[in-house]
Design an enzyme around this catalytic site. Structure first.
Site, PDB file in Angstrom:
ATOM      1  N   ARG A   1       5.492  33.148 -56.665  1.00 17.53           N
ATOM      2  CA  ARG A   1       6.187  33.166 -57.953  1.00 17.53           C
ATOM      3  C   ARG A   1       5.262  32.622 -59.024  1.00 17.53           C
ATOM      4  O   ARG A   1       4.707  31.539 -58.901  1.00 17.53           O
ATOM      5  CB  ARG A   1       7.456  32.312 -57.878  1.00 17.53           C
ATOM      6  CG  ARG A   1       8.141  32.027 -59.219  1.00 17.53           C
ATOM      7  CD  ARG A   1       9.035  33.153 -59.657  1.00 17.53           C
ATOM      8  NE  ARG A   1       9.559  32.977 -60.984  1.00 17.53           N
ATOM      9  CZ  ARG A   1      10.767  32.499 -61.274  1.00 17.53           C
ATOM     10  NH1 ARG A   1      11.572  32.127 -60.312  1.00 17.53           N
ATOM     11  NH2 ARG A   1      11.157  32.413 -62.526  1.00 17.53           N
TER      12      ARG A   1
ATOM     13  N   ARG B   1       9.928  39.224 -60.112  1.00 23.09           N
ATOM     14  CA  ARG B   1       9.409  38.072 -59.374  1.00 23.09           C
ATOM     15  C   ARG B   1       9.486  38.282 -57.875  1.00 23.09           C
ATOM     16  O   ARG B   1      10.374  38.977 -57.384  1.00 23.09           O
ATOM     17  CB  ARG B   1      10.156  36.810 -59.750  1.00 23.09           C
ATOM     18  CG  ARG B   1      11.641  36.957 -59.570  1.00 23.09           C
ATOM     19  CD  ARG B   1      12.446  35.998 -60.377  1.00 23.09           C
ATOM     20  NE  ARG B   1      12.299  36.279 -61.779  1.00 23.09           N
ATOM     21  CZ  ARG B   1      13.062  35.798 -62.723  1.00 23.09           C
ATOM     22  NH1 ARG B   1      14.032  34.992 -62.428  1.00 23.09           N
ATOM     23  NH2 ARG B   1      12.870  36.090 -63.981  1.00 23.09           N
TER      24      ARG B   1
ATOM     25  N   ASP C   1      13.038  34.068 -56.572  1.00 20.64           N
ATOM     26  CA  ASP C   1      13.689  33.211 -57.560  1.00 20.64           C
ATOM     27  C   ASP C   1      14.738  32.419 -56.803  1.00 20.64           C
ATOM     28  O   ASP C   1      15.544  33.005 -56.071  1.00 20.64           O
ATOM     29  CB  ASP C   1      14.333  34.063 -58.656  1.00 20.64           C
ATOM     30  CG  ASP C   1      14.965  33.229 -59.753  1.00 20.64           C
ATOM     31  OD1 ASP C   1      14.399  32.181 -60.106  1.00 20.64           O
ATOM     32  OD2 ASP C   1      16.030  33.627 -60.260  1.00 20.64           O
TER      33      ASP C   1
ATOM     34  N   ASP D   1      17.631  29.485 -57.490  1.00 21.52           N
ATOM     35  CA  ASP D   1      18.368  28.701 -58.486  1.00 21.52           C
ATOM     36  C   ASP D   1      19.344  27.763 -57.799  1.00 21.52           C
ATOM     37  O   ASP D   1      20.031  28.154 -56.852  1.00 21.52           O
ATOM     38  CB  ASP D   1      19.173  29.619 -59.410  1.00 21.52           C
ATOM     39  CG  ASP D   1      18.315  30.423 -60.354  1.00 21.52           C
ATOM     40  OD1 ASP D   1      17.259  29.916 -60.773  1.00 21.52           O
ATOM     41  OD2 ASP D   1      18.699  31.565 -60.682  1.00 21.52           O
TER      42      ASP D   1
END
Length: 167
Positions: free
Chosen positions: A82, A92, A95, A97
């Site tokens: 990344r 990407r 990812d 989160d």
């Protein structure tokens, strides 16, 4: 131990293998992965992209603080290729989160929990609802099922595969 929900997505490279590696690395570096949603294929939201995302949500038990967990996540993302840039919405390799951390509400410059756009993203709400339909969002007071039902996101999110194929 804290109960955490993470959202994972990939739209570059071998998306399945990147998700697999991310799950393994999270389990090794951040805590115990206790549940995985199915994998969903999602058209990119807010960016022009050459490929659709694969997304899933996982449940994690961790003894890390929110900022400690963020540090581990950033390290994992970096190891998986990344590259962060000024543009928020880009393609990407991976990812990750932090969606929810226990029932906590955290507002810091580098970290907002619950994720500030969680309620606007069908690609997060669908797998989260699959895992824990009655989970209550600590800010809105609504269940994730209610948030999904009222979500204005019209992007296409479709079932891709069961999570058992990732392990």
């Amino acid at each position: 131990m804290k109960k955490v929900y993470l959202g994972l997505g990939s739209n570059l490279g071998d998306r399945i293998e990147l998700l697999r590696k991310a799950i393994r690395m999270i389990n090794e570096a951040a805590g115990k992965v206790v549940a995985l949603s199915s994998v969903y294929e999602t058209e990119p939201l807010g960016l022009e992209s050459g490929g659709d995302f694969l997304n899933l949500v996982l449940s994690l038990e961790t003894d890390l603080s929110p900022s400690g967990l963020l540090g581990r996540i950033l390290m994992i993302e970096s190891k998986l290729g990344r590259v962060r840039c000024e543009t928020r919405y880009t393609s990407r390799t991976i990812d990750i989160d932090i969606l929810l951390y226990n029932n906590e509400i955290i507002e810091k410059e580098a970290l907002s929990i619950p994720h500030p756009r969680l309620h606007q993203r069908k690609f997060v709400l669908m797998p989260l609802t699959e895992l824990v339909p009655g989970l209550v969002h600590p800010v809105s007071g609504k269940t994730v099922t209610e948030l999904l039902d009222s979500c204005s996101d019209t992007s296409k999110v479709t079932f891709f595969m069961k999570s058992e194929k990732l392990t």
